[in-house]
Write a protein that holds these residues in place. Structure first.
Motif, PDB file in Angstrom:
ATOM      1  N   MET A 153     -54.271  73.573 -70.275  1.00 13.71           N
ATOM      2  CA  MET A 153     -55.589  72.987 -70.559  1.00 13.71           C
ATOM      3  C   MET A 153     -56.677  73.940 -70.086  1.00 13.71           C
ATOM      4  O   MET A 153     -56.697  74.365 -68.937  1.00 13.71           O
ATOM      5  CB  MET A 153     -55.732  71.632 -69.838  1.00 13.71           C
ATOM      6  N   GLU A 154     -57.583  74.304 -70.987  1.00 12.22           N
ATOM      7  CA  GLU A 154     -58.662  75.240 -70.668  1.00 12.22           C
ATOM      8  C   GLU A 154     -59.914  74.482 -70.247  1.00 12.22           C
ATOM      9  O   GLU A 154     -60.285  73.469 -70.847  1.00 12.22           O
ATOM     10  CB  GLU A 154     -58.983  76.104 -71.893  1.00 12.22           C
ATOM     11  N   ARG A 155     -60.577  74.976 -69.197  1.00 12.58           N
ATOM     12  CA  ARG A 155     -61.866  74.427 -68.771  1.00 12.58           C
ATOM     13  C   ARG A 155     -62.880  75.562 -68.760  1.00 12.58           C
ATOM     14  O   ARG A 155     -62.536  76.707 -68.474  1.00 12.58           O
ATOM     15  CB  ARG A 155     -61.792  73.806 -67.371  1.00 12.58           C
ATOM     16  N   ARG A 156     -64.142  75.236 -69.045  1.00 16.94           N
ATOM     17  CA  ARG A 156     -65.177  76.260 -68.949  1.00 16.94           C
ATOM     18  C   ARG A 156     -66.543  75.601 -68.749  1.00 16.94           C
ATOM     19  O   ARG A 156     -66.749  74.433 -69.096  1.00 16.94           O
ATOM     20  CB  ARG A 156     -65.188  77.166 -70.179  1.00 16.94           C
ATOM     21  N   LEU A 157     -67.441  76.389 -68.167  1.00 18.30           N
ATOM     22  CA  LEU A 157     -68.826  75.956 -68.002  1.00 18.30           C
ATOM     23  C   LEU A 157     -69.591  76.369 -69.247  1.00 18.30           C
ATOM     24  O   LEU A 157     -69.557  77.538 -69.646  1.00 18.30           O
ATOM     25  CB  LEU A 157     -69.453  76.611 -66.767  1.00 18.30           C
ATOM     26  N   THR A 158     -70.278  75.420 -69.862  1.00 17.68           N
ATOM     27  CA  THR A 158     -70.934  75.724 -71.126  1.00 17.68           C
ATOM     28  C   THR A 158     -72.176  74.865 -71.295  1.00 17.68           C
ATOM     29  O   THR A 158     -72.351  73.851 -70.609  1.00 17.68           O
ATOM     30  CB  THR A 158     -69.960  75.483 -72.305  1.00 17.68           C
TER      31      THR A 158
ATOM     32  N   GLU B 239     -59.791  71.620 -75.988  1.00 20.24           N
ATOM     33  CA  GLU B 239     -58.465  71.291 -76.529  1.00 20.24           C
ATOM     34  C   GLU B 239     -58.552  71.149 -78.042  1.00 20.24           C
ATOM     35  O   GLU B 239     -59.365  70.362 -78.558  1.00 20.24           O
ATOM     36  CB  GLU B 239     -57.955  69.990 -75.903  1.00 20.24           C
ATOM     37  N   ASP B 240     -57.726  71.915 -78.766  1.00 21.06           N
ATOM     38  CA  ASP B 240     -57.642  71.843 -80.230  1.00 21.06           C
ATOM     39  C   ASP B 240     -59.007  72.012 -80.890  1.00 21.06           C
ATOM     40  O   ASP B 240     -59.365  71.288 -81.831  1.00 21.06           O
ATOM     41  CB  ASP B 240     -57.017  70.514 -80.670  1.00 21.06           C
ATOM     42  N   GLY B 241     -59.816  72.953 -80.380  1.00 20.70           N
ATOM     43  CA  GLY B 241     -61.099  73.238 -80.977  1.00 20.70           C
ATOM     44  C   GLY B 241     -62.189  72.243 -80.660  1.00 20.70           C
ATOM     45  O   GLY B 241     -63.311  72.365 -81.159  1.00 20.70           O
TER      46      GLY B 241
END
Length: 728
Positions: free
Chosen positions: A1-6, A106-108
């Motif tokens: 699972m990817e996390r990012r600040l955006t 997740e999944d775009g």
């Protein structure tokens, strides 16, 4: 699972369902045009990525929050000039929210609170407007050609913590300007000469705060400090009351000084036991200085560490460690306080220095019981209050000169009295005890603020308005930074019909303690309501309800605020929630008749009428449990007196059919008994109402009608539905 600040931009179309319902094909074509010619080109121009389109809405991601805000501004500016020939009711208008936050990828698609906050902010925006979060504001200020209006902290649905919210000003001439949200002007009232010079000064101060936002930072010209909870390093959570007590004593002492704003206990203790980012804490509490420290007790040895940090530089400007015998705790606290006051650059007056030099007690065991009492009283729960009285009583016994023990005993007793916890102390004895304990505290230490605050509240309930105002003002004079004193002054001035002065007091309390207790926050909400600030009342009472959702009174008061704001569906829903909490119980505050008695000490009958009318509009019934009867069946006048005086009435209570008996002498002296209640009262007939007066309900008469119904009679008042027959 990817996390990012955006950076997340959420947008939707205002009134989309109505537009589609009226002209589906035309609306759809115009929306497609707006997206193709205005929305999508702006997103591409500012390097955004459309995550998804949702019929009338869109979710867009940006690598830069500056780009996100610039894009939102471009969209709204272009939309404002679009379709000038279309009638206003048919125009397509966007609402936009922008947040900088952590998301799950997740999944775009993107998920998480970062997205949810953006969506909630979009809901707060006006048609054609933009709202952004505090995290976005912190990065975009001075970097975009827009201005900002601070809306303060908002509670957003399903978001656990309050969020700072800013409205975008699209006029490029206001670039980087940050305006405060203006409040409705405070109503002015006539000040009677008996109120005195102090109240006149408060009235003058009201003029200066007409547009002041209590969510704004504390005045930069004054020293502002928050004392974070000292950590307990003993390894035993049972010793928390020692470190908590030292923290609270330091807060209390500094609040006695006129030259400093000290954040109150409830707000700073929100950080207890949590990892704290000091910069975040200073920003959230809006202070320049932070104090942090620790307490460690090992046998008879006590070690206290403390440091003062100037958050403008992030540097420690003072630090010290105190290693002494536990018996020297008061000397340690005195040294700690003196060094801290000096490090803050404060110069106490001779009177303030005298107050600060007084040790609360020389008896360590009494002090220990006092701290335990503070810890248990703060729960606000029935058992905690009862246990606190026992602890305070022990402290008073061990040291009969311990003024603060008597003062806090009085405060706890008042809370029991106001909450109608008759299982601890009946109303009349509680009132008597609170007066006596507060009076003893003042005899022992005339410079304590809290007894004056307590006396002010009790005096206004007794309709002794001028005495109450004098007491509450004295409390504030002795403790200008004491939140309890400010709330007491607000409560007293409110019921004395001095709404402007009440507003000044509660706004001061909210600045000093953004995390007011629900009981105190309800008072603030009531002040806003009677001042005509329905938006402020709703916001404040929603927070009260959210902080204590099990208290029916908070739901019902919120229903009144919704009704005054013409939000009737919300008013009825809040009322239903409050009534559900007391369904089938004997709790008070469930009918208009209850509220008339509870608020009968309003000096101005119009104030009480405003609340009653709002509650009636929300749907609160006149009598408990929604009781109604045909007025043609009512027993009136002489027939009513003949029916009840000198007789014994036997029957059942509603709900549940609990057996009860009411014995009434010819002179009106009466005794009531049921499985759960027993009291004596004086009964009399007032026109067509049967009234009972006892030591309960603050000694106020409780009147209601009697109806002749099938098989007998029914007597109803603010807290009772009694179906009876006359047995002698």
């Amino acid at each position: 699972m990817e996390r990012r600040l955006t950076a997340i931009l959420a947008a939707d179309v205002v009134g989309y369902s109505n537009l589609m319902g009226n002209e589906e094909v035309d609306t759809l074509e115009r929306l497609k045009f707006c997206r193709r010619e205005l929305f999508d080109p702006a997103v591409a121009e500012f390097r955004g990525h459309i995550i998804k389109l949702m019929g009338d809405g869109a979710l867009v991601e940006f690598a830069s929050v500056v780009d996100a805000v610039q894009c939102a501004a471009a969209i709204q500016r272009r939309m404002a000039g679009h379709d000038p020939a279309i009638p206003e009711a048919r125009k397509i208008r966007f609402r936009i929210g922008v947040n900088l936050g952590d998301v799950i990828v997740e999944d775009g698609d993107i998920y998480g609170d970062g997205v949810n906050v953006a969506a909630r902010l979009e809901g707060l925006a006006e048609p054609g407007g933009i709202c952004i979060s505090g995290t976005a504001f912190d990065h975009v200020l001075h970097k975009a050609d827009v201005g900002f209006t601070s809306l303060g902290e908002k509670r957003l649905k399903n978001i656990p913590d309050p969020v700072r919210v800013y409205r975008i000003l699209l006029d490029s001439s206001k670039a980087s300007e940050v305006a405060r949200r203006s409040r409705r002007p405070i109503a002015r009232t006539v000040i009677l000469p008996a109120i005195g010079i102090a109240a006149l000064l408060i009235a003058l101060l009201a003029t200066a705060v007409l547009t002041f936002d209590w969510r704004a930072p504390l005045a930069p010209s004054r020293t502002s400090v928050a004392i974070l909870p000292f950590a307990n390093l003993s390894g035993d959570p049972k010793h928390d009351y020692i470190s908590d007590g030292i923290t609270e004593d330091l807060i209390t002492d500094l609040a006695k000084l006129a030259g400093v704003d000290v954040i109150a206990r409830d707000s700073v203790f929100a950080y207890k036991g949590k990892p704290v980012v000091l910069a975040d804490a200073a920003h959230e509490l809006r202070v320049r200085y932070l104090v942090e420290g620790s307490v460690q007790q090992s046998g008879e040895q006590l070690r206290i560490n403390a440091q003062l940090i100037d958050m403008t530089s992030g540097k420690s400007v003072w630090a010290d460690r105190f290693d002494r015998h536990v018996a020297d705790v008061f000397a340690i606290q005195d040294d700690l306080r003196r060094e801290l006051v000096s490090a803050l650059g404060l110069k106490p007056s001779a009177t303030e220095a005298k107050r600060l030099s007084r040790a609360p007690t020389a008896n360590l065991e009494a002090y220990d019981y006092f701290l335990r009492g503070e810890q248990t009283a703060r729960t606000g729960e029935r058992d905690g209050l009862q246990q606190a009285l026992a602890f305070y009583g022990k402290a008073e016994e061990l040291d009969p000169t311990f003024a603060e023990a008597f003062a806090f005993d009085a405060r706890t007793t008042v809370n029991i009295w106001r909450a109608n916890f008759n299982g601890i102390i009946q109303s009349a004895p509680a009132r008597k005890r609170a007066y006596e304990k507060a009076s003893v505290a003042l005899k022992l230490d005339p410079d304590l603020a809290s007894p004056y605050a307590i006396l002010g509240i009790m005096q206004v309930v007794d309709r002794r308005y001028e005495e109450a105002i004098a007491s509450a003002e004295r409390a504030v004079a002795l403790g200008p930074g004491d939140v309890a004193a400010q709330i007491a002054l607000g409560y007293v001035q409110l019921f004395a019909s001095n709404h402007a002065e009440a507003g000044v007091a509660v706004e001061t309390a909210l600045r000093l303690d953004p995390s007011l207790s629900p009981v105190d926050r309800e008072i603030a909400g009531l002040v806003f309501l009677l001042k005509g600030d329905t938006a402020g009342a709703v916001e404040t009472l929603e927070r009260t309800r959210d902080d204590a959702p099990a208290v029916s009174e908070f739901w019902i008061m919120l229903a009144a605020a919704y009704a005054r704001a013409n939000r009737l569906p919300d008013a009825r829903a809040a009322l239903a929630g409050g009534l559900q909490l007391v369904a089938g119980s004997e709790s008070n505050q469930r009918s208009l008749s209850d509220w008339r008695i509870a608020f009968a000490h309003f000096r101005n009958a119009q104030d009480l009428a405003l609340i009653i009318d709002a509650l009636r509009e929300a749907g609160l019934p006149e009598w408990p449990f929604g009781f109604t009867a045909d007025e043609r069946d009512r027993v009136n006048g002489a027939a009513l007196a003949s029916l009840v005086l000198g007789h014994t009435l036997k029957g059942q209570l509603e709900p549940g059919g609990q057996p009860a008996i009411l014995q009434i002498g010819q002179d009106g002296n009466a005794a009531f008994r049921s499985v759960t209640r027993m009291y004596t009262a004086k009964l009399y007939v007032d026109q067509d109402l049967l009234c009972e007066q006892s030591e309960n309900l603050f000694g106020r008469p409780d009147c209601g009608p009697v109806y002749k119904l099938s098989g007998g009679y029914t007597y109803v008042n603010s807290g009772t539905i009694f179906h009876f027959t006359v047995i002698d």
